[in-house]
Design an enzyme around this catalytic site. Structure first.
Site, PDB file in Angstrom:
ATOM      1  N   ASP A  12       0.888  -1.157   0.000  1.00  0.00           N
ATOM      2  CA  ASP A  12       0.000   0.000   0.000  1.00  0.00           C
ATOM      3  C   ASP A  12       0.929   1.211   0.000  1.00  0.00           C
ATOM      4  O   ASP A  12       1.636   1.447   0.974  1.00  0.00           O
ATOM      5  CB  ASP A  12      -0.865  -0.054   1.265  1.00  0.00           C
ATOM      6  N   TYR A 234       0.681   0.380  14.936  1.00  0.00           N
ATOM      7  CA  TYR A 234      -0.256   0.142  13.841  1.00  0.00           C
ATOM      8  C   TYR A 234      -0.018   1.117  12.688  1.00  0.00           C
ATOM      9  O   TYR A 234       0.002   2.322  12.886  1.00  0.00           O
ATOM     10  CB  TYR A 234      -1.703   0.292  14.331  1.00  0.00           C
ATOM     11  N   LYS A 237      -3.160  -2.713   8.024  1.00  0.00           N
ATOM     12  CA  LYS A 237      -3.196  -4.162   8.197  1.00  0.00           C
ATOM     13  C   LYS A 237      -2.222  -4.831   7.232  1.00  0.00           C
ATOM     14  O   LYS A 237      -1.742  -4.220   6.296  1.00  0.00           O
ATOM     15  CB  LYS A 237      -4.610  -4.689   7.942  1.00  0.00           C
TER      16      LYS A 237
HETATM   17  P1  13P Z   1      -5.101  -0.573   4.977  1.00  0.00           P
HETATM   18  O1  13P Z   1      -4.325  -1.545   5.863  1.00  0.00           O
HETATM   19  O2  13P Z   1      -5.729  -1.289   3.830  1.00  0.00           O
HETATM   20  O3  13P Z   1      -4.247   0.581   4.568  1.00  0.00           O
HETATM   21  O4  13P Z   1      -6.314  -0.024   5.845  1.00  0.00           O
HETATM   22  C1  13P Z   1      -6.026   0.718   6.971  1.00  0.00           C
HETATM   23  C2  13P Z   1      -7.201   1.220   7.701  1.00  0.00           C
HETATM   24  O5  13P Z   1      -7.003   1.803   8.760  1.00  0.00           O
HETATM   25  C3  13P Z   1      -8.562   1.025   7.199  1.00  0.00           C
HETATM   26  O6  13P Z   1      -9.531   1.629   8.025  1.00  0.00           O
HETATM   27 MG    MG Z   2      -4.078   2.039   3.301  1.00  0.00          MG
HETATM   28 MG    MG Z   3      -4.770  -2.254   2.256  1.00  0.00          MG
END
Ligand code: 13P
Ligand code: MG
Ligand code: MG
Ligand code: 13P
Length: 371
Positions: A12, A234, A237
């Site tokens: 990402d 964090y 994900k």
């Molecule tokens: P991603 O891990 O896909 O970037 O999503 C992060 C997020 O906080 C979605 O609410």
């Molecule tokens: Mg993202």
């Molecule tokens: Mg993502």
């Protein structure tokens, strides 16, 4: 016979808007650089895809797993795409680029990777699965069903070349150790582990010895990167990817796709902090909108011909998955009604790396002792 390697590496590097999708200019940049890499011979072929806000690079070559040149190429592409994302001020530009400089292998640097090296058969079907808004353990249930559940995979019962089952490589992604387990003999032990999907994840599946396929060549592999372990907090994900080979001694294509009729619950979704159903969708619908989700899965089907990709076919672009999507929406409604309550919100242990502990810390000195 020469072996081929299929590498699926993703990151990402900026969402458009928020964490919903990948901006087309990022895909264009990646296509441009991969076309150049085909000319210079670093890879034989490639496909650029997207699932939610994750940019997915699928590459075919003959260099084996963990090849520094192939990994560096992916890193350079993500770096260049981050620059494009910064110009467009995409959300979280460079989100998964957690290290400053490349040092030989993309693993542990933020992007997710899964690779399969194998002897290409006369007919070689391969399915690339990509998920957004969830974690590697989300693949445990569908991969288990494909290779171990006779109610899912008829071949385990009726095909003599599959009847002896498969061997599973399971990683404890907390303590960084692994175990190989024989299925069906050790199925119950294996389920004791992989049911705890935030810790034990299926990394690879192998054919049994003495069968139709070489037992040392994996037939399925899953990415297992844990972003918070690299970043210490964090950052998004660990949206996972998997490669699965199929047919002739392996689950048929339809047996590989059958588990996805069940929108099973996974962790991820909004802020990586909620349980929700996986919705199998066509690529054009891999947009994480509602509450930043619900978690999505896409499947790209190929035949591999001398390390090149014939395809893809957008395998969930099919009314056969309408019922699963409808069910996922019903489950999404039901889960959402819990708002901030568990088990929609993840248990405290899994919230450790989110922003919640900072909120709780502010309440610390308000607590009084009780009997
Ligand atoms: P991603 O891990 O896909 O970037 O999503 C992060 C997020 O906080 C979605 O609410
Ligand atoms: Mg993202
Ligand atoms: Mg993502
Ligand atoms: P194979 O053994 O050729 O994979 O055939 C099984 C099949 O395709 C049934 O759907």
């Amino acid at each position: 016979m020469a072996k081929v390697t299929i590498s699926l590496i993703k990151a990402d590097v900026g969402g458009f808007p928020g964490h919903a999708t990948v901006h087309p200019q990022l895909c264009e940049k990646a296509e441009e650089m991969l076309s150049e890499a085909v000319k210079t011979g670093i890879v034989a072929d490639f496909r650029v895809m997207a699932c939610g806000d994750d940019l997915e690079l699928l590459m075919g070559h003959a260099k084996g797993e963990n090849d520094p040149e192939v990994h560096e190429l992916a890193w350079k592409i993500f770096t260049a795409c981050t620059d494009v994302a910064k110009v467009l001020k995409l959300y979280g530009a460079g989100q998964d680029m957690l290290k400053d400089s490349f040092s030989g292998n993309i693993r542990g640097m933020g992007p997710g990777a899964t690779e399969l090296e194998f002897t290409e058969r006369t007919g070689e079907p391969l399915i690339a699965f990509m998920m957004d808004k969830t974690e590697p353990g989300a693949f445990n249930l569908p991969i288990f069903k494909m290779f171990a559940d006779p109610f899912n995979t008829a071949g385990l019962v009726i095909d003599p070349t599959m009847h002896s089952g498969f061997k599973f490589e399971i990683w404890d992604i907390q303590d960084h150790v692994r175990v190989f387990m024989d299925c069906p003999a050790e199925m119950y032990d294996m389920l004791a582990l992989i049911g705890a999907k935030s810790r034990y994840v299926i990394k690879r599946v192998y054919p049994k010895e003495g069968g139709k396929l070489p037992s040392e060549e994996p037939v399925a592999a899953v990415s297992t990167e844990k972003l918070y372990e690299i970043a210490g907090e964090y950052v998004g994900k660990d949206d996972p990817v998997a490669l699965v080979r199929s047919q002739s001694g392996l689950p048929a294509l339809g047996e590989v796709l059958e588990p996805w009729t069940f929108p099973h619950l996974v962790s991820g979704w909004m802020r990586g902090s909620h349980n929700g159903p996986v919705m199998p969708v066509a690529f054009e619908n891999a947009n994480c909108t509602r509450f930043d989700g619900p978690p999505r899965a896409v499947a790209a089907g190929f035949q591999i011909a001398n390390g090149k990709f014939v395809g893809p076919v957008d395998l969930f672009n099919d009314p056969a998955y309408d019922a699963a999507r409808d069910e996922a929406n019903v489950i999404a409604n039901y889960m959402r009604r819990h708002g901030p309550f568990e088990p929609h919100r993840l248990p405290l242990k899994d919230m450790e790396y989110t922003t919640l502990p900072r909120v709780l810390r502010r309440l610390e000195d308000r607590f009084e002792r009780v009997e």
